[in-house]
Write an enzyme that holds these catalytic residues in place. Structure first.
Site, mmCIF file in Angstrom:
data_model
loop_
_atom_site.group_PDB
_atom_site.id
_atom_site.type_symbol
_atom_site.label_atom_id
_atom_site.label_comp_id
_atom_site.label_asym_id
_atom_site.label_seq_id
_atom_site.Cartn_x
_atom_site.Cartn_y
_atom_site.Cartn_z
ATOM 1 C CD GLU A 7 -1.226 -11.635 2.957
ATOM 2 O OE1 GLU A 7 -0.040 -12.004 2.801
ATOM 3 O OE2 GLU A 7 -1.656 -10.539 2.557
ATOM 4 N N GLY A 25 -2.904 -15.279 -5.296
ATOM 5 C CA GLY A 25 -2.487 -14.123 -4.527
ATOM 6 C C GLY A 25 -3.579 -13.466 -3.709
ATOM 7 C CE LYS A 58 -7.679 -5.532 7.869
ATOM 8 N NZ LYS A 58 -6.610 -4.926 7.037
ATOM 9 C CE LYS A 88 -11.096 -5.230 6.300
ATOM 10 N NZ LYS A 88 -11.000 -6.028 5.049
ATOM 11 C CB VAL A 96 -13.853 -0.567 6.645
ATOM 12 C CG1 VAL A 96 -14.985 -1.543 6.328
ATOM 13 C CG2 VAL A 96 -13.518 -0.623 8.131
ATOM 14 C CB VAL A 154 -0.957 0.007 1.209
ATOM 15 C CG1 VAL A 154 -1.754 1.306 1.256
ATOM 16 C CG2 VAL A 154 -1.898 -1.188 1.151
#
Length: 437
Positions: free
Chosen positions: A188, A185, A103, A203, A130, A11
């Site tokens: 995980e 993908g 989160k 969330k 979220v 990210v």
């Protein structure tokens, strides 16, 4: 406006890339250019591709970066509880605006962040926490503040939705679908947080807090994962005109004493194909909000991924930077209602129960008697010979019962008593049913 970015993984690197690619547009929208003051990382030598930033901007000194007088906004995309909590509390108390996608931290100890933001007169934004890029939290936080929200039902974990969608489409078992999700993908290497419902529960806590003006933490959320969902469950759902989804459900209601309260839970459930969430496939997210005046509202889109999450992060960056330039602060946390969270036993739901039973007279009457003793009404009963249902191979017959709405405690007690019936060989499956009644 000077940004400190904490984290440069999937990210964080997308945030940096978009800041560079959209710099002119972002400056025009904010009224001032954005500059990166520094990027805190764990390891300086890691290959980060061709990110358009000078190497000297990277640092392992996150604390120093956060405390720098040269920083206006802190963007946190590291995740986890500590040291992220300490960094963000320090930033907020110092009056620095914070944008986070964390989160787990918000659900575990959002109170500390909100209190620090109030102390420092700073903004705390977390749209990316979220449902990825879906504009969801801001509508709950601002757009719907003139309304009363009664219920929020959502699919908020893309990994589990991909797995359940694959099981529904192909008839595969959980292990096979998880393997496919990992290869593509979507899952995980350690999928525990997703498949056991921890991610969705965090969330759900955030959504309930915003929807009901009440501080709800992860510990308040009843949580069940999808590891026990079988191909036979999917087949049974199809026979009922349903599918199975991992749902987060936050609902306003009354407790056993008649006081207004909220119920917050995450678990797999059958939903009818006519429900708006039933058609949400692949790794997509969707949240269904039921408000008194606005009515039903649906939010749908990509709930994960670097680019999608970075989009939500940058939306928050624009908002907090505009506020700083205008010398204003966003509305503070709204937790005035301070409603109690009902235990799972008081949540109203329905059960789908599949029983392997002896095929002899009186079995149905005995089973029905157990439901009656717990004041649980039966909606439908379906009986099939042994072997005609995947759940019933090895039994004389399969009895599939769907109840009307009842407290979860009464439904669970009914199932427990069914185990003691001589005619019941085993309870093959128990799933909640949501929607359609």
């Amino acid at each position: 406006m000077r940004l400190a970015i904490l984290g440069c993984g999937t990210v964080g690197s997308e945030v940096v890339r978009l800041l560079h690619e959209q710099s002119a547009d972002l400056a025009a929208r904010i009224g001032a250019p954005l500059e990166i003051a520094g990027i805190a990382v764990r390891r300086l030598g890691r290959d980060r591709g061709d990110l358009p930033v000078a190497p000297e901007l990277f640092t392992t000194d996150a604390v120093g970066l956060v405390k720098s007088d040269d920083v206006d906004v802190v963007v946190e995309v590291v995740g986890g509880i500590e040291p992220a909590r300490s960094w963000l509390v320090d930033a907020l108390r110092a009056g620095k605006s914070v944008v986070t996608a964390n989160k787990a931290l918000l659900a575990e100890d959002g109170a500390s962040l909100h209190d620090a933001a109030a102390d420092g007169g700073a903004d705390l934004y977390y749209e990316a926490a979220v449902a990825g890029a879906i504009p969801l939290l801001r509508p709950l936080r601002e757009s719907l503040h003139g309304d009363r929200i009664n219920r929020v039902t959502g699919i908020v974990n893309g990994t589990t939705n991909f797995i359940l969608s694959a099981m529904d489409a192909t008839g595969a078992g959980f292990a096979e679908a998880l393997e496919e999700a990992t290869e593509l993908g979507y899952a995980e290497a350690d999928p525990t947080a997703d498949v056991e419902g921890f991610d969705a529960a965090a969330k759900a806590a955030i959504l309930a807090s915003l929807a009901f003006h009440t501080r709800v933490g992860a510990a308040d959320v009843h949580r069940e994962g999808i590891t026990e969902v079988t191909a036979a469950d999917m087949a049974s759902a199809k026979a009922m005109g349903c599918t199975i989804k991992l749902l987060c459900i936050a609902a306003r209601g009354t407790d056993a004493a008649g006081r207004e309260s909220v119920s917050v839970r995450v678990h797999p459930a059958m939903i009818p194909l006519s429900h708006p969430l039933a058609s949400v496939g692949d790794a997509y997210n969707a949240v269904f909000v039921e408000a008194e005046a606005a009515g039903p509202l649906m939010f749908y889109g990509r709930g994960a991924g670097g680019a999608a999450t970075a989009s939500a992060v940058l939306g928050d960056v624009v908002a907090v930077c505009r506020n700083r330039l205008a010398g204003v602060r966003a509305p503070s946390e709204s937790a005035y209602a301070d409603l109690a969270v009902r235990p799972m036993g008081e949540a109203l739901t329905r059960y789908h129960v599949s029983l392997d039973v002896a095929d002899k007279p009186g079995v149905l009457a005995a089973v029905a008697g157990v439901f009656a003793r717990h004041d649980v009404s039966i909606a439908t009963v379906r009986q099939a010979p042994a072997g005609t249902e995947p759940a019933g191979r090895g039994a004389d017959a399969v009895l599939v019962i769907v109840t009307h709405t009842a407290p979860d405690a009464a439904l669970a007690a009914t199932v427990e008593d069914l185990r003691g019936l001589d005619a019941v060989r085993s309870i093959a499956s128990v799933l909640r049913v949501e929607g359609g009644e």
